[in-house]
Design a protein around this motif. Sequence first.
Motif, PDB file in Angstrom:
ATOM      1  N   LYS A   5       0.842  -1.193   0.000  1.00  0.00           N
ATOM      2  CA  LYS A   5       0.000   0.000   0.000  1.00  0.00           C
ATOM      3  C   LYS A   5       0.876   1.241   0.000  1.00  0.00           C
ATOM      4  CE  LYS A   5      -4.296  -1.261   2.303  1.00  0.00           C
ATOM      5  NZ  LYS A   5      -5.133  -0.989   3.475  1.00  0.00           N
ATOM      6  N   PHE A   6       0.397   2.218  -0.744  1.00  0.00           N
ATOM      7  CA  PHE A   6       1.097   3.493  -0.810  1.00  0.00           C
ATOM      8  C   PHE A   6       0.080   4.614  -0.712  1.00  0.00           C
ATOM      9  CE2 PHE A   6       3.661   0.423  -3.048  1.00  0.00           C
ATOM     10  CZ  PHE A   6       4.918   0.661  -2.549  1.00  0.00           C
ATOM     11  N   LYS A 174      -0.448  -1.416  -4.953  1.00  0.00           N
ATOM     12  CA  LYS A 174       0.301  -1.810  -6.151  1.00  0.00           C
ATOM     13  C   LYS A 174       0.481  -3.319  -6.116  1.00  0.00           C
ATOM     14  CE  LYS A 174       3.058   2.284  -7.053  1.00  0.00           C
ATOM     15  NZ  LYS A 174       4.431   2.775  -7.214  1.00  0.00           N
ATOM     16  N   ASN A 175       0.630  -3.889  -7.293  1.00  0.00           N
ATOM     17  CA  ASN A 175       0.853  -5.342  -7.375  1.00  0.00           C
ATOM     18  C   ASN A 175       2.283  -5.697  -7.136  1.00  0.00           C
ATOM     19  OD1 ASN A 175      -1.796  -5.603  -7.948  1.00  0.00           O
ATOM     20  ND2 ASN A 175      -1.499  -5.659 -10.171  1.00  0.00           N
TER      21      ASN A 175
END
Length: 175
Positions: A5-6, A174-175
């Motif tokens: 997570k960002f 993001k993956n």
Amino acid sequence: MSSNKFIHAIYNDDDILMDAVKQTRKAHHHIEEVFTPFPVHGLDKAMGLAPTRLAICAFIYGCIGITVATTMMDYIMIQDWPQDIGGKPSMSYIQNMPAFVPVMFEMTVFFAAHLMVITFYMRSKLWPFKQAENPDIRTTDDHFLMEVAVNDNEEELTSFLKGTGAVEVKVIEKN
């Protein structure tokens, strides 16, 4: 980081962004990346990035260029096909050096410039037809985006970034 997570904090002024980067680093949060529509003076230092070593590459490439030029001119003009041009001696490279200086200069610049472009593209992972990795289209126009890694502190980090002057804060995965 265990999480992918960002938080994307979007700013509309470069001075506010600079202050936010300094505050975020001071609070010991990890800034992944900053996207800007134009170069922001001092941003690399504020983010704590190491200085670039591209200048060292430029020097090495220039040395390769002058070596190639010297070797090429010595072989072509002295060893392989010596000619009497305008009464100049053709038995040694040193005697002809003043006439060769422009070629040496141009080959030094040619090698440094072309190899630097290739090095920059390889180092930046920019290839022909590569898709843009810009997370928000507004960063190509008039907004600035700071991407900060979330480490089990999502609510605290969101409120912290809003307090730094962000006009928009959103959490992404993001993956």
